[in-house]
Design an enzyme around this catalytic site. Structure first.
Site, PDB file in Angstrom:
ATOM      1  N   HIS A 191      -4.368  -6.490  -6.358  1.00  0.00           N
ATOM      2  CA  HIS A 191      -4.496  -5.204  -5.667  1.00  0.00           C
ATOM      3  C   HIS A 191      -3.295  -4.323  -5.966  1.00  0.00           C
ATOM      4  O   HIS A 191      -2.260  -4.811  -6.403  1.00  0.00           O
ATOM      5  CB  HIS A 191      -4.588  -5.432  -4.151  1.00  0.00           C
ATOM      6  CG  HIS A 191      -3.585  -6.434  -3.646  1.00  0.00           C
ATOM      7  ND1 HIS A 191      -3.883  -7.767  -3.494  1.00  0.00           N
ATOM      8  CD2 HIS A 191      -2.291  -6.317  -3.295  1.00  0.00           C
ATOM      9  CE1 HIS A 191      -2.832  -8.427  -3.054  1.00  0.00           C
ATOM     10  NE2 HIS A 191      -1.827  -7.565  -2.928  1.00  0.00           N
ATOM     11  N   ASP A 290       0.250 -13.634  -7.970  1.00  0.00           N
ATOM     12  CA  ASP A 290      -0.056 -13.515  -6.540  1.00  0.00           C
ATOM     13  C   ASP A 290      -1.559 -13.548  -6.267  1.00  0.00           C
ATOM     14  O   ASP A 290      -2.346 -12.897  -6.970  1.00  0.00           O
ATOM     15  CB  ASP A 290       0.518 -12.184  -6.022  1.00  0.00           C
ATOM     16  CG  ASP A 290       0.331 -12.031  -4.523  1.00  0.00           C
ATOM     17  OD1 ASP A 290       0.783 -12.918  -3.789  1.00  0.00           O
ATOM     18  OD2 ASP A 290      -0.286 -11.030  -4.093  1.00  0.00           O
ATOM     19  N   GLU A 332      -0.170 -18.970  -7.412  1.00  0.00           N
ATOM     20  CA  GLU A 332      -0.023 -18.926  -5.956  1.00  0.00           C
ATOM     21  C   GLU A 332      -1.424 -19.028  -5.354  1.00  0.00           C
ATOM     22  O   GLU A 332      -2.060 -18.034  -5.030  1.00  0.00           O
ATOM     23  CB  GLU A 332       0.662 -17.634  -5.507  1.00  0.00           C
ATOM     24  CG  GLU A 332       1.082 -17.644  -4.048  1.00  0.00           C
ATOM     25  CD  GLU A 332       0.163 -16.880  -3.093  1.00  0.00           C
ATOM     26  OE1 GLU A 332       0.197 -17.173  -1.895  1.00  0.00           O
ATOM     27  OE2 GLU A 332      -0.588 -15.990  -3.542  1.00  0.00           O
TER      28      GLU A 332
END
Ligand code: OTU
Length: 635
Positions: A191, A290, A332
């Site tokens: 994002h 991430d 992650e």
């Protein structure tokens, strides 16, 4: 079929090479263009196949692929000679990060050191500690107030001006490298923030950028998706969508100001690959990938860990092999352990957080029962020998109890009830708890909850529990010895405590993770040489364990062999080295625990504990004190 595919790939390569020729004329190719061409020939079949898996049905597939390769070539041309030297060195020594000398640290630039300059000034301390890997929490331009601790990125090419500049980051990377420290930053690719230029243009109705995100005119599709998608930050907004000022709905898995990118659009992949290579050329060694689980969405599915998510990460990886070969990925994925390992392979993420070991270490401290952790280590620790776990005790995030219910059921434990117990225990709602944590995203609809708190506060130091300091060291001793890269949440090594002041800040109050993101604990660092203080005792323990790890070759690599202690309170595992094995025993109980002589039947008669220097006569069995651990060297 294989032949046909081979022919297709050859034709695709020829097409791409033609496009390269027009895009980058022979006069502008630079000295090591041949090296790029060699890489292209090696990597192209992989890259092409991966890209085709996601975008192969499109008419413009080859053009998209050609654009990607041209961008990679440009990036290679701009890559500095020092970085190319590292590329070569690491390709010759692909196991460099498996060394027992590896030690990671992680901190916020602003909170720990003020600015990038401030981080530079702390390099002597990092060296004193023995760090070889430094993860700086997100440091990119982000919205001033709403930034999710930097995880809402407004520009991947700009450092947050409050922290410094991209030039300073590049210089810092070089200086860290000179001190033997790799630099790790986040690649927040699921994002962007709502203030990113792409987001602003999408909001303004620019058709090209609208296609960068998931925007819907009404609730019909959002409702359909939400039937199978779980809520991640329910305290911020229910579900996964938020409404735009013009009435449309946009996908926002996390905070309402973090808009999910739409990877079904190859332009998004190319744009993010460009940002990735830009970062690579600043001298970043590892990208922390991430929220990997969320990058691909498909109606009727949970939209987590879908096959295309893996394909996309592998495609990013292939782009690195082409244009920034020494750059490695850290996964992650804080999800079910079966899913965590799916992200780990040389062609996807070479290193990965180890959330299961982390969570079960805390589980064992609460229950004083090490069996779930022992089972996980025996069953789930060994991964591809070219990859490594990143073993941590605390991070900037909450702790979620991501163990497998199936594993727990083997001990008669009900997963849901057990999580409820752990949440209660760690927020001090269980009689006799030593922990001082706070709940995170308590969801009454589902009963889900996670917990926050610093290692010291969760382990009992804040409560003044007699075992607090030993629990911090016990937890970290496991991270330092099971195999992989140990990662220290900086501040833990001086026992930093919870900081409750976040509750007074209107932008942080809703997010209890801030409780364990305190500012640099100057007082505790000042006390670190003073054995009369908590900080001094904890720090001395860390220094000792770090020195031991670095001096013990059997702790290199990742291979672990289980060891049945026949005592539920005592964890056991073996780390086999070339000329000696280390047998780790760790007592999670608050009382002494004896292991019978028969437990050590096949082992040598005596062994030295590296931690205490004491020789143990294994024929007499072993008794460990409350919360004691030993690293027995078996010759
Ligand atoms: C990550 O965490 C980051 O570590 C968080 O700090 C961010 O807020 C978030 O992404 C958004 O960028 O839900 O509670 O594996 O556990 O990706 C933390 C799934 C999170 C999630 C993880 C996410």
């Amino acid at each position: 079929i294989v032949f046909a595919r081979h022919q297709q790939i050859k034709a695709a390569l020829a097409y791409v090479e033609q496009r390269l020729k027009t895009a980058i004329g022979s006069g502008r190719r630079g000295a090591d263009w041949a090296a790029f061409e060699a890489r292209l020939h090696m990597q192209f079949p992989t890259l092409c196949a991966l890209f085709a898996e996601v975008y192969g049905e499109r008419e413009d597939f080859l053009d998209q692929l050609a654009e990607l390769v041209v961008m990679a070539a440009r990036s290679w041309r701009e890559r500095g000679p020092e970085l190319k030297a590292i590329d070569a060195a690491r390709e010759a020594d692909p196991h460099w990060f498996q060394s027992n000398r590896m030690l990671g640290g992680v901190c916020y630039v602003d909170r720990y050191a003020g600015t990038l300059e401030g981080v530079r000034a702390r390099i002597p301390y990092f060296r004193e500690l023995g760090l070889t890997y430094l993860h700086l929490m997100p440091l990119f331009r982000c919205p001033e107030k709403n930034s999710d601790g930097g995880y809402a990125v407004s520009s991947y090419r700009d450092v947050n001006p409050a922290l410094g500049t991209m030039e300073q980051l590049k210089a810092l990377a070089a200086e860290l490298r000179a001190s033997g420290i790799s630099l790790v930053v986040d690649f927040i690719f699921n994002h962007t923030s709502n203030e990113h230029a792409w987001a602003k243009q999408a909001l303004a109705g620019d058709a090209e950028y609208e296609k960068f995100y998931w925007i819907f005119p009404d609730r019909s599709l959002p409702d359909a998706y939400e039937r199978t998608v779980r809520e991640i930050f329910p305290d911020d907004h229910p579900g996964s969508f938020v409404q735009l000022p013009d009435g449309r709905w946009i996908w926002a898995t996390f905070y309402h100001f973090q808009w999910d990118l739409n990877y079904a659009n190859p332009a998004v992949f190319r744009a993010m690959a460009g940002e990735m290579l830009f970062l690579a050329n600043q001298g970043i060694d590892f990208l922390r990938m991430d929220a990997v689980a969320f990058i691909w969405k498909q109606l009727g599915t949970p939209c987590e860990s879908l096959p295309q998510a893996h394909t996309l990460i592998k495609a990013f990886n292939a782009v690195c092999r082409l244009a920034a070969p020494s750059l490695l990925f850290k996964s992650e994925a804080i999800v079910h352990p079966d899913e965590v390992v799916e992200y780990i392979s040389p062609g996807e993420c070479q290193i990965s957080y180890n959330p299961l070991q982390m969570a079960l270490t805390w589980e064992g401290l609460a229950t004083r029962d090490a069996r779930l952790l022992a089972q996980a280590l025996e069953r789930r620790h060994n991964i591809d020998g070219d990859c490594a776990w990143v073993n941590y005790v605390r991070s900037h995030d909450d702790i979620g109890w991501t163990f497998a219910d199936e594993d727990a059921a083997e001990f008669g434990i009900d997963g849901f009830e057990h999580r409820r117990f752990l949440n209660n225990f760690y927020v001090n709602r269980f009689p006799g708890s030593f922990a001082r944590g706070v709940p995170f995203q308590d969801n009454p609809k589902t009963g889900d909850c996670r917990i926050c708190g610093t290692a010291a506060s969760l382990a009992g130091v804040e409560a003044g529990d007699i075992g607090g300091i030993e629990r911090v060291l016990l937890a970290y001793s496991i991270a330092l010895s099971t195999g992989g890269i140990p990662l220290l949440y900086l501040g833990d090594e001086v026992g930093q405590l919870n900081d409750y002041s976040y509750a007074d800040d209107p932008h942080q109050a809703i997010d209890s993770r801030w409780v364990h993101r305190p500012h640099y604990p100057a007082q505790r660092y000042a006390e670190r040489e003073d054995a009369a203080t908590d900080a001094g005792r904890i720090h001395a323990g860390f220094r000792h364990l770090i020195r031991l790890r670095k001096a013990t070759p059997a702790l290199a690599g990742g291979r672990l062999i289980g060891f049945a202690t026949h005592n539920p309170h005592v964890l056991g595992y073996q780390r086999p080295g070339a000329d000696h094995t280390v047998l780790v025993l760790a007592n999670f109980a608050d009382t002494p625990q004896a292991l019978a002589a028969g437990t050590f039947g096949a082992l040598p008669a005596s062994a030295r504990d590296l931690v205490s220097g004491v020789d143990y006569h294994l024929r007499d069995g072993v008794t460990l004190g409350a919360r004691q651990f030993v690293w027995l060297s078996l010759n």
